[in-house]
Design a protein around this motif. Structure first.
Motif, mmCIF file in Angstrom:
data_model
loop_
_atom_site.group_PDB
_atom_site.id
_atom_site.type_symbol
_atom_site.label_atom_id
_atom_site.label_comp_id
_atom_site.label_asym_id
_atom_site.label_seq_id
_atom_site.Cartn_x
_atom_site.Cartn_y
_atom_site.Cartn_z
ATOM 1 N N VAL A 171 37.968 30.634 36.248
ATOM 2 C CA VAL A 171 37.242 30.319 37.486
ATOM 3 C C VAL A 171 35.782 30.013 37.177
ATOM 4 C CG1 VAL A 171 38.771 31.811 38.826
ATOM 5 C CG2 VAL A 171 36.611 32.736 37.966
ATOM 6 N N ARG A 172 35.098 29.384 38.130
ATOM 7 C CA ARG A 172 33.668 29.144 37.998
ATOM 8 C C ARG A 172 32.915 30.468 37.915
ATOM 9 N NH1 ARG A 172 34.068 26.252 42.997
ATOM 10 N NH2 ARG A 172 32.511 27.772 43.703
ATOM 11 N N MET A 173 31.729 30.438 37.322
ATOM 12 C CA MET A 173 30.978 31.678 37.158
ATOM 13 C C MET A 173 30.613 32.309 38.503
ATOM 14 S SD MET A 173 27.397 32.508 35.121
ATOM 15 C CE MET A 173 28.013 31.910 33.558
ATOM 16 N N ASP A 174 30.245 31.484 39.488
ATOM 17 C CA ASP A 174 29.869 32.066 40.776
ATOM 18 C C ASP A 174 31.058 32.742 41.437
ATOM 19 O OD1 ASP A 174 31.036 29.524 41.154
ATOM 20 O OD2 ASP A 174 30.053 29.249 43.089
ATOM 21 N N VAL A 175 32.255 32.150 41.262
ATOM 22 C CA VAL A 175 33.470 32.766 41.809
ATOM 23 C C VAL A 175 33.760 34.079 41.095
ATOM 24 C CG1 VAL A 175 35.960 32.500 42.101
ATOM 25 C CG2 VAL A 175 34.441 30.567 42.527
ATOM 26 N N ALA A 176 33.645 34.077 39.764
ATOM 27 C CA ALA A 176 33.891 35.292 38.990
ATOM 28 C C ALA A 176 32.921 36.397 39.391
ATOM 29 C CB ALA A 176 33.764 34.995 37.504
ATOM 30 N N LYS A 177 31.655 36.047 39.582
ATOM 31 C CA LYS A 177 30.662 37.045 39.985
ATOM 32 C C LYS A 177 30.980 37.610 41.364
ATOM 33 C CE LYS A 177 26.739 35.320 37.281
ATOM 34 N NZ LYS A 177 25.418 34.629 37.339
ATOM 35 N N GLU A 181 43.770 28.573 44.977
ATOM 36 C CA GLU A 181 42.610 27.738 45.289
ATOM 37 C C GLU A 181 41.420 28.081 44.401
ATOM 38 O OE1 GLU A 181 41.827 28.359 49.395
ATOM 39 O OE2 GLU A 181 43.639 27.330 50.092
ATOM 40 N N LEU A 182 41.252 29.364 44.099
ATOM 41 C CA LEU A 182 40.124 29.814 43.297
ATOM 42 C C LEU A 182 40.339 29.591 41.801
ATOM 43 C CD1 LEU A 182 39.302 33.186 45.093
ATOM 44 C CD2 LEU A 182 37.985 31.065 45.213
ATOM 45 N N GLY A 183 41.600 29.445 41.389
ATOM 46 C CA GLY A 183 41.909 29.283 39.977
ATOM 47 C C GLY A 183 42.431 30.547 39.313
ATOM 48 N N LEU A 184 42.528 31.650 40.059
ATOM 49 C CA LEU A 184 43.093 32.877 39.496
ATOM 50 C C LEU A 184 44.568 32.705 39.183
ATOM 51 C CD1 LEU A 184 41.577 35.643 41.819
ATOM 52 C CD2 LEU A 184 41.018 35.268 39.411
ATOM 53 N N ALA A 185 45.291 32.071 40.098
ATOM 54 C CA ALA A 185 46.726 31.850 39.940
ATOM 55 C C ALA A 185 47.001 30.375 39.737
ATOM 56 C CB ALA A 185 47.483 32.374 41.158
ATOM 57 N N THR A 240 34.051 39.899 41.178
ATOM 58 C CA THR A 240 33.817 41.109 40.392
ATOM 59 C C THR A 240 32.797 42.028 41.046
ATOM 60 O OG1 THR A 240 34.301 39.824 38.402
ATOM 61 C CG2 THR A 240 33.214 41.927 38.079
ATOM 62 N N MET A 241 31.836 41.469 41.746
ATOM 63 C CA MET A 241 30.824 42.296 42.406
ATOM 64 C C MET A 241 31.329 42.931 43.697
ATOM 65 S SD MET A 241 27.441 39.916 41.962
ATOM 66 C CE MET A 241 26.667 39.624 40.366
ATOM 67 N N THR A 242 32.265 42.258 44.367
ATOM 68 C CA THR A 242 32.699 42.727 45.692
ATOM 69 C C THR A 242 34.047 43.436 45.694
ATOM 70 O OG1 THR A 242 33.833 40.657 46.266
ATOM 71 C CG2 THR A 242 31.461 40.805 46.759
ATOM 72 N N GLY A 243 34.941 43.076 44.756
ATOM 73 C CA GLY A 243 36.302 43.604 44.822
ATOM 74 C C GLY A 243 37.093 43.005 45.968
ATOM 75 N N GLU A 244 36.638 41.867 46.467
ATOM 76 C CA GLU A 244 37.302 41.190 47.585
ATOM 77 C C GLU A 244 38.793 40.983 47.307
ATOM 78 O OE1 GLU A 244 37.060 36.779 49.793
ATOM 79 O OE2 GLU A 244 35.661 37.331 48.188
ATOM 80 N N VAL A 245 39.624 41.227 48.312
ATOM 81 C CA VAL A 245 41.063 41.008 48.192
ATOM 82 C C VAL A 245 41.394 39.623 48.744
ATOM 83 C CG1 VAL A 245 43.356 41.812 48.871
ATOM 84 C CG2 VAL A 245 41.538 43.473 48.433
ATOM 85 N N VAL A 246 42.088 38.819 47.931
ATOM 86 C CA VAL A 246 42.461 37.472 48.371
ATOM 87 C C VAL A 246 43.976 37.320 48.295
ATOM 88 C CG1 VAL A 246 40.262 36.500 47.617
ATOM 89 C CG2 VAL A 246 42.218 36.465 46.059
ATOM 90 N N SER A 247 44.505 36.421 49.102
ATOM 91 C CA SER A 247 45.939 36.164 49.113
ATOM 92 C C SER A 247 46.357 35.352 47.902
ATOM 93 C CB SER A 247 46.314 35.393 50.381
ATOM 94 O OG SER A 247 45.782 34.070 50.317
ATOM 95 N N GLY A 248 47.667 35.258 47.674
ATOM 96 C CA GLY A 248 48.162 34.422 46.593
ATOM 97 C C GLY A 248 47.753 32.979 46.765
ATOM 98 N N GLU A 249 47.807 32.483 47.992
ATOM 99 C CA GLU A 249 47.398 31.101 48.246
ATOM 100 C C GLU A 249 45.926 30.895 47.893
ATOM 101 O OE1 GLU A 249 48.468 30.407 52.323
ATOM 102 O OE2 GLU A 249 50.385 29.493 51.738
ATOM 103 N N ARG A 250 45.091 31.842 48.293
ATOM 104 C CA ARG A 250 43.664 31.735 47.993
ATOM 105 C C ARG A 250 43.419 31.886 46.487
ATOM 106 N NH1 ARG A 250 39.118 29.238 48.683
ATOM 107 N NH2 ARG A 250 37.262 30.543 48.660
ATOM 108 N N ALA A 251 44.222 32.719 45.824
ATOM 109 C CA ALA A 251 44.084 32.898 44.384
ATOM 110 C C ALA A 251 44.319 31.580 43.647
ATOM 111 C CB ALA A 251 45.051 33.963 43.881
#
Length: 265
Positions: free
Chosen positions: A158-164, A180-184, A167-178
């Protein structure tokens, strides 16, 4: 007591499962050790063509089982010490061992994919997820940072701003959003089926070429052109002398399904 990790191989494809469904497959030191051992056994199998990495029951993995792990402080201290020949400690190797395999590893994610579980998923080559799975860099909740190879893996995905942010918030995202972000990698209603089908498709290609592809990307992704070009030449020279390369070439010319032998290395 049942093993916290199960592993079976059929048709050259391994199905590896975190198997503490009553605890949402939360990670213990025993689980981490068994993940490393399973990866080591599979790495030595030259007939292996791929690995599906998943969780039994309702979740992929809810992260570290802090209560169980912290009840053994001396063992935690030993597990935290890196092995010089690997550069990883037990927590990191339980994830990164899957990157060391010379075959594709696909994480099939459903339910919770939190903390250490997310780091295990990120160590796979691809991640298939249900749309409603829940992904989180949950270490933020405990005042910690990802330390199971997650910082390295996040920087690759993922992009650095997304990773930050994650990692800083612990935000929970759905599989679909994951996705979109590049996690999945992909969204599937049945990620285990999708993962297995992908590996069956890869198994129609030379195991030596697949292994070389993984090595090249792992070793040169952040390298400059000169080192990458040298890696390309080295791997290609190796492949040109392999029987599996000849089998692939001859089958392609005849428009036949190739028959491959074991992986060379």
């Amino acid at each position: 007591m049942s093993a916290p990790v199960t592993c079976s191989v059929e048709g050259g494809i391994a199905q590896v499962r975190l198997d503490r469904p009553e605890k949402l497959n939360a990670l213990t030191l025993d689980t981490l050790e068994e993940l490393v051992e399973a990866a080591g056994r599979l790495r030595r199998d030259r007939t292996l063509r791929g690995v599906v990495l998943g969780g039994s029951g309702d979740s992929f993995c809810a992260g570290l089982d802090f209560a169980t792990v912290m009840a053994e402080p001396r063992r935690v201290t030993r597990a935290f010490v890196p092995r010089p020949w690997r550069g990883t400690n037990l927590f990191q190797e339980a994830c990164w061992a899957w990157r060391r395999l010379p075959v594709p590893v696909v994480a099939a994610v459903h339910g919770h994919c939190y903390g250490g579980g997310l780091q295990i998923a990120l160590a796979a080559d691809l991640r298939m997820t249900t749309p409603d799975a829940r992904w989180s860099v949950l270490e933020a909740k405990w005042g910690l940072v990802p330390d199971m190879s997650g910082m390295q893996a996040l920087s690759q995905q993922v992009r650095m701003d997304v990773a930050k942010r994650l990692t800083m918030t612990g935000e929970v995202v759905s599989g679909e959003r994951a996705v979109e972000l590049g996690l999945a990698s992909e969204v599937h209603e049945e990620p285990f089926v999708a993962a297995t089908r992908f590996l069956e498709e890869v198994a129609t290609r030379s195991p030596d070429a697949v292994a070389a592809t993984k090595r090249l990307f792992e070793r040169t992704w952040a390298s400059g052109p000169r080192r990458t070009f040298a890696g390309e030449r080295r791997e290609q020279a190796f492949l040109l002398r392999r029987g599996n390369t000849k089998a692939a070439r001859e089958a392609a010319l005849r428009r036949e399904v190739p028959s491959f032998g074991p992986r060379a290395r």
